[in-house]
Design an enzyme around this catalytic site. Sequence first.
Site, PDB file in Angstrom:
ATOM      1  N   GLU A 194       0.824  -1.215   0.000  1.00 10.96           N
ATOM      2  CA  GLU A 194       0.000   0.000   0.000  1.00 10.96           C
ATOM      3  C   GLU A 194       0.854   1.260   0.000  1.00 10.96           C
ATOM      4  O   GLU A 194       0.708   2.146   0.835  1.00 10.96           O
ATOM      5  CB  GLU A 194      -0.966  -0.009   1.183  1.00 10.96           C
ATOM      6  N   GLU A 384      -5.666  -8.104  -1.152  1.00  8.63           N
ATOM      7  CA  GLU A 384      -6.359  -7.924   0.125  1.00  8.63           C
ATOM      8  C   GLU A 384      -7.809  -7.586  -0.172  1.00  8.63           C
ATOM      9  O   GLU A 384      -8.095  -6.719  -1.001  1.00  8.63           O
ATOM     10  CB  GLU A 384      -5.764  -6.789   0.971  1.00  8.63           C
TER      11      GLU A 384
END
Length: 485
Positions: A194, A384
């Site tokens: 991320e 995810e």
Amino acid sequence: MSFPKNFYWGGATAANQIEGAYNVDGRGLARTDVTTAGSLHQNRQVTYKFKDGRTGKGSFIPSDATGAVLPGEYYPNQEAIDFYHHYKEDIKLFAEMGFKMFRMSISWSRIFPTGEEDKPNQAGLDFYRKVFEELHKYNIEPLVTISHSDDPLAMEEKYHDWGNRKVIDLYAKFAETLFKEYKGLVHYWLTFNEINSTVMFMHFGGHQASDEEYQHAYQKLHYQFVASAKAVQIGHQIDPDNQIGCMICGIATYPLTPDPKDILLNEHTWERDIYYCGDVQCKGKYPTFAHRLWDKHHVKLDITDEDREILKNGTVDMYTFSYYMSSAVTTHKDQEEVGGNLSTGARNPYLNYSEWEWADDPDGLQYYLEKMYDRYELPMMIVENGLGAIDKIDADGKIHDDYRIQYLKEHIEAMDRAIQNGVDLRGYTTWGCIDLVSAGTGQMSKRYGFIYVDRDDQGHGTMKRMKKDSFDWYRKVIKSNGEEL
């Protein structure tokens, strides 16, 4: 359903949220080891000590202090779910579900305790080798994140959290060590988890970051972009079969109204939060709008011609991302806002929200997939996705998590629609396939897993593993390659 024959179904975790054993076998401290527990309405804090012995805690470590483990504080990541000692049991359960891929990360401080050692910590290397060998025993492909919130604390403090370009070479050395050590065992890699959250999270919760904070954030990102591009080149040199990807925090954003000012705000939000990082890592150069972002906060980047060349030659092989929710933005005042854990923006009246104020929006996943594939035309993986919820053990001794099954079912259907529309989607690893410590709140009660772990928010419990209803459901999904939902 239209999932390809060799689709990678599986689950995802991070070292700092599952491993525990924070001070075992030569591992050094990471920031998560000095981060306390929190909750939906109480932020996690880091604890520290000054040279004169005074201690404190807050949202950051002061420049004249060092992160420290203090008596009387509870640090959930230090033990987490003790995957370090349970990995064989856990991987066997993953295999029982039929996992084709397991996403995990390597704790940098377990390999280089301060980040600057000449030689890696052999005990750390041995641990991950055993994990990879165990995965291959069940024909599970590892997907390894090189950096996932686990930088050595000593390095972070010395170089001010990627505030010095020396960290680029420390990261490149770490990555090269992993590529060489695990050649043939690991073929799929992600450089940074991320990576876009550095800037994206700066405006969450109405926070008004200073120009100084933006200067640090964009400079940190630049050094990480260069480090990532170096790692891609090194990884390809060591093993041409390596597939190395970026990993973006994917939040689909919508304009709340058809007001052209909302449309423009939405586009600029995508540019700042999503495209900025994706463009550099996938296209090898900064987008034209980057100068607008820098100028807005008087950012002056330390960037060299050599950096630009490295970025150009170190583009990623695949685009991977997390997806949990969507968001809405508006220029109009007095709109109801979302105010939960890592969520922000105006409340979308067409969506339902979880207890943690995350919008349930499977259509947003289809939108994101199609939008990003059209932009980059790279193979994609969703690494995810999942629903954090409070799971209860019922009177029959079982955990009936129909709400999780429904959430995942709707998102898998959205993936199928995107594939039918031409997206080259190759894998899906649900987040927290086994219950783990929440990164945002430090809670265990915010559970994502198909496997329940007997551990509470205060660190009590037996660590016993239990299958939830979703365990058998996901096993059927994988066995049928998405046909049976």
